[in-house]
Design a protein around this motif. Structure first.
Motif, PDB file in Angstrom:
ATOM      1  N   PHE A 196      -3.259   0.079  -3.674  1.00  0.00           N
ATOM      2  CA  PHE A 196      -3.090  -1.165  -2.928  1.00  0.00           C
ATOM      3  C   PHE A 196      -2.889  -2.287  -3.939  1.00  0.00           C
ATOM      4  O   PHE A 196      -3.585  -2.345  -4.955  1.00  0.00           O
ATOM      5  CB  PHE A 196      -4.343  -1.462  -2.098  1.00  0.00           C
ATOM      6  N   PHE A 234      -4.451   6.460  -3.034  1.00  0.00           N
ATOM      7  CA  PHE A 234      -3.673   5.337  -2.526  1.00  0.00           C
ATOM      8  C   PHE A 234      -3.810   4.136  -3.453  1.00  0.00           C
ATOM      9  O   PHE A 234      -4.912   3.821  -3.894  1.00  0.00           O
ATOM     10  CB  PHE A 234      -4.142   4.948  -1.123  1.00  0.00           C
ATOM     11  N   ALA A 280       0.864  -1.182   0.000  1.00  0.00           N
ATOM     12  CA  ALA A 280       0.000   0.000   0.000  1.00  0.00           C
ATOM     13  C   ALA A 280       0.892   1.220   0.000  1.00  0.00           C
ATOM     14  O   ALA A 280       1.854   1.284   0.767  1.00  0.00           O
ATOM     15  CB  ALA A 280      -0.897   0.000   1.228  1.00  0.00           C
ATOM     16  N   TYR A 311      -7.699   0.893   3.774  1.00  0.00           N
ATOM     17  CA  TYR A 311      -7.365  -0.527   3.684  1.00  0.00           C
ATOM     18  C   TYR A 311      -8.557  -1.470   3.875  1.00  0.00           C
ATOM     19  O   TYR A 311      -8.671  -2.449   3.136  1.00  0.00           O
ATOM     20  CB  TYR A 311      -6.239  -0.870   4.660  1.00  0.00           C
ATOM     21  N   LYS A 344      -4.048   5.655   4.496  1.00  0.00           N
ATOM     22  CA  LYS A 344      -3.803   4.249   4.147  1.00  0.00           C
ATOM     23  C   LYS A 344      -4.564   3.312   5.081  1.00  0.00           C
ATOM     24  O   LYS A 344      -5.180   2.343   4.634  1.00  0.00           O
ATOM     25  CB  LYS A 344      -2.302   3.967   4.204  1.00  0.00           C
TER      26      LYS A 344
END
Length: 167
Positions: A72, A70, A52, A118, A114
């Motif tokens: 991932f 972000f 990430a 997530y 983050k």
């Protein structure tokens, strides 16, 4: 990116934490790939690598908004062969009541964004794996919490822990 947390005044950062409100999380791009071998092996035996990283972080001083993009990525391998992968990009936004300095706002988004995004990536992976008839256990959780007593003490020394008292 990433920014130096030691260069930021802890009191100013903690004040921002108290005034920031999450306003939106959006999936902006996703890719899922599964190989036939994934259907004949047990997901518990796979090696799972999760990455990430912030792609872009910026503060809009005029509107008092903070934004972060972000990326991932999950790669699942059985032995050495990649059997499944998933990548997703999310945009997260915050509103800071009373505004903030751009440097501190960007550090906040890098640190907190983050962790906030997530769980959405975990859900995306779970949905896509289930739609592919792969019964994969959930991805592990992540947090900003220290992983040891020593690192907790070091974090306390930086004064970036909201509500932690000096001894």
């Amino acid at each position: 990116m990433p920014r130096d947390a030691n260069a930021v005044d802890a009191a100013t950062y903690n004040a921002l934490v108290g005034r920031a409100t999450l306003t939106n999380i959006r999936l902006t791009d996703a890719k899922f790939d599964i190989k036939p071998e994934a259907l004949t092996t047990q997901p518990d035996a796979w090696r799972k690598d999760v990455r990430a990283e912030p792609v872009e972080v910026f503060a809009d001083a005029e509107t008092g908004r903070l934004y972060g993009s972000f990326l991932f990525e999950l790669t699942c391998r059985h032995r050495r062969k990649r059997v499944m992968s998933c990548s997703a990009r999310y945009l997260v936004s915050y509103r800071v009541h009373g505004g903030c300095e751009p440097e501190i706002g960007e550090l906040f988004v890098e640190r907190v964004g983050k962790v906030v995004v997530y769980p959405y990536f975990r859900a995306t992976v779970a949905q896509l794996a289930a739609q592919s008839a792969v019964q994969m256990p959930p991805l592990p959780i992540i947090s900003l919490a220290p992983r040891s007593v020593k690192s907790a003490a070091e974090l306390s020394d930086t004064h970036l822990v909201k509500g932690m008292k000096e001894t």
